[in-house]
Scaffold this motif. Structure first.
Motif, short mmCIF file in Angstrom:
data_model
loop_
_atom_site.label_atom_id
_atom_site.label_comp_id
_atom_site.label_asym_id
_atom_site.label_seq_id
_atom_site.Cartn_x
_atom_site.Cartn_y
_atom_site.Cartn_z
N LEU A 91 24.56 122.96 37.77
CA LEU A 91 24.95 121.52 37.68
C LEU A 91 25.85 121.17 39.17
O LEU A 91 25.99 122.03 39.86
CB LEU A 91 25.73 121.42 36.31
N LEU A 132 23.85 118.63 34.13
CA LEU A 132 24.37 119.63 33.26
C LEU A 132 23.40 119.42 31.99
O LEU A 132 23.27 118.37 31.17
CB LEU A 132 25.85 119.42 32.50
N ARG A 180 25.16 127.07 36.49
CA ARG A 180 25.20 127.00 34.79
C ARG A 180 25.55 127.82 34.14
O ARG A 180 26.38 127.94 33.13
CB ARG A 180 24.04 126.06 34.59
N LEU A 199 32.04 120.79 27.04
CA LEU A 199 30.67 120.68 27.37
C LEU A 199 29.93 119.93 26.32
O LEU A 199 29.37 118.85 26.81
CB LEU A 199 29.76 121.88 27.16
N THR A 237 28.33 115.86 27.04
CA THR A 237 27.19 115.50 26.52
C THR A 237 27.14 114.18 25.77
O THR A 237 26.29 113.39 25.68
CB THR A 237 26.43 116.53 25.77
#
Lengths: 229, 229
Positions: free
Chosen positions: B59, B92, B115, B132, B136
């Motif tokens: 990422l 990501l 990653r 994380l 998202t």
DNA sequence: CGGCGGCTTGATCGGTCTCAAGTACGGTGG
DNA sequence: CCACCGTACTTGAGACCGATCAAGCCGCCG
């Protein structure tokens, strides 16, 4: 009033265990956890399940019927975010508030699950945590595909919508759409008239048949698929 | 504008030169972890950072310059997914493949992070796992707002774009856009001509000034904001 | 049979695209 | 420093697609 029962022709299969197809809104193992702690609830046609901005205390799984999520824009128009069919999970937020509103399209039964229980569990169970993450990522992929639809022609949007619904309803050719023309229009960013006309055109091109307004027979998948990217 | 400040609730570890504003693609704490294990890399203007379908091994965090992610559609058109400015994290993925391609818009320096290290860490650190997930979710919110843009008029799209860029570049009135008219057009689902004409109209309406093509002075925010929903 | 809601069809309007020039700007070499 | 070039941007004229406005139709239910 006067609803024809919208759920009847759906390949519901499952009253219990997840037998749903592996399409996007579904997170398989998540679904397992959910069924253990969820309670089924009935929702009448057009009734609100939750509103935009409300505390996201629960998440939901469709048992029977169908659901739409949507936003009302400043000018009064409605944009539908997604449709949810039996087996699909919806209403899971990472933050504390629902980002869209949700309504039952027809009379529906929905499994309701406390979010807090799941979140708490996820801090201890890294596997569940990953499933929650994956679920959100799928929702992300879906909305991205939806976005790609909106930059295409009316024919392409409608054709794509039909193919997607056919896939999700796991039908070979004939399906009963649970949602109205207005719902489809608000999902595709078109007017009801354009959706209607486009369906008629597709029928003229022998790509589909429309024995009734809600029933669609996919006659020529190639024609529909040609309209994709 | 949509932005609630995403970072404020997070315990911040990050002492480095993150001079970026706290806008959406940014996850501060995540950013902290990243700076520890990332390596800066130069990318020339228009060079590819990764391609759609490639293994999502890394990422990225923009140090300087700007980045666009995009898809090429079947008919050759390009849809830009998002722009990334200094401080923003991108690339990501939850799955193993990049869903879009990424290119440097101008000469840029990008921090590159493995990653696998991050993911592995997340199985042990539920806090990181949640970050994380949150990251998202923010990307999800962004693409959803992007989707809502695409059903509006050209003026509304352009006005909204300008306001968003002004916010992200944290300028009071004058900003230098890093991207071309074509980039803007492909982001907004318009043609380059329509974007150009619309900017001219906004200037005529005294909402903005265009001292040079890339430099925009926001003169009347109210006019621009009126075009939102 | 009558009424209502959801859907279809028609005619016209308007916004965005398309095609086609024309212009400003930044970079390069003389 | 200027002339030149290519790229990016702007502007114009006309076509086209989908929206809008307006009837009409169908199926369902009382």
């Amino acid at each position: 009033m006067s609803t024809r029962n919208p759920a009847q022709l759906m390949p519901i299969a499952n009253s219990q265990r997840t037998r749903a197809p592996a399409h996007l809104p579904q997170a398989h193992d998540l679904a397992g956890s959910i069924e253990l702690i969820g309670a089924p609830m009935p929702f009448a046609r057009n009734s609100e399940i939750y509103g935009e901005g409300e505390a996201a205390e629960f998440l939901y799984k469709v048992v029977s019927g169908a659901v739409r999520t949507y936003k009302i824009l400043g000018d009064g128009r409605r944009q539908i975010g997604d449709f949810y069919l039996p087996g699909d999970i919806f209403g899971l937020e990472v933050g504390d508030e629902h980002q869209l509103s949700a309504e039952a399209i027809g009379d529906s039964t929905i499994l309701v699950i406390k979010r807090s229980a799941l979140i708490a569990l996820a801090t201890r169970d890294s596997d569940l945590a990953r499933q929650l993450w994956t679920f959100t990522a799928r929702a992300f992929d879906r909305v991205q595909n939806h976005l790609l639809l909106l930059i295409r022609s009316a024919q392409e949007r409608v054709a794509c919508f039909l193919l997607e619904m056919a896939g999700r309803l796991q039908v070979t050719d004939t399906m009963e759409l649970p949602m109205s023309r207005q719902d489809i229009a608000d999902y595709l960013g078109l007017t009801i008239e354009t959706v209607s006309r486009t369906l008629t055109q597709l029928e003229t091109q022998a790509a589909i048949e429309l024995p009734t307004a809600r029933r669609v027979v996919v006659r020529n998948r190639a024609v529909l698929r040609r309209l994709n990217g």
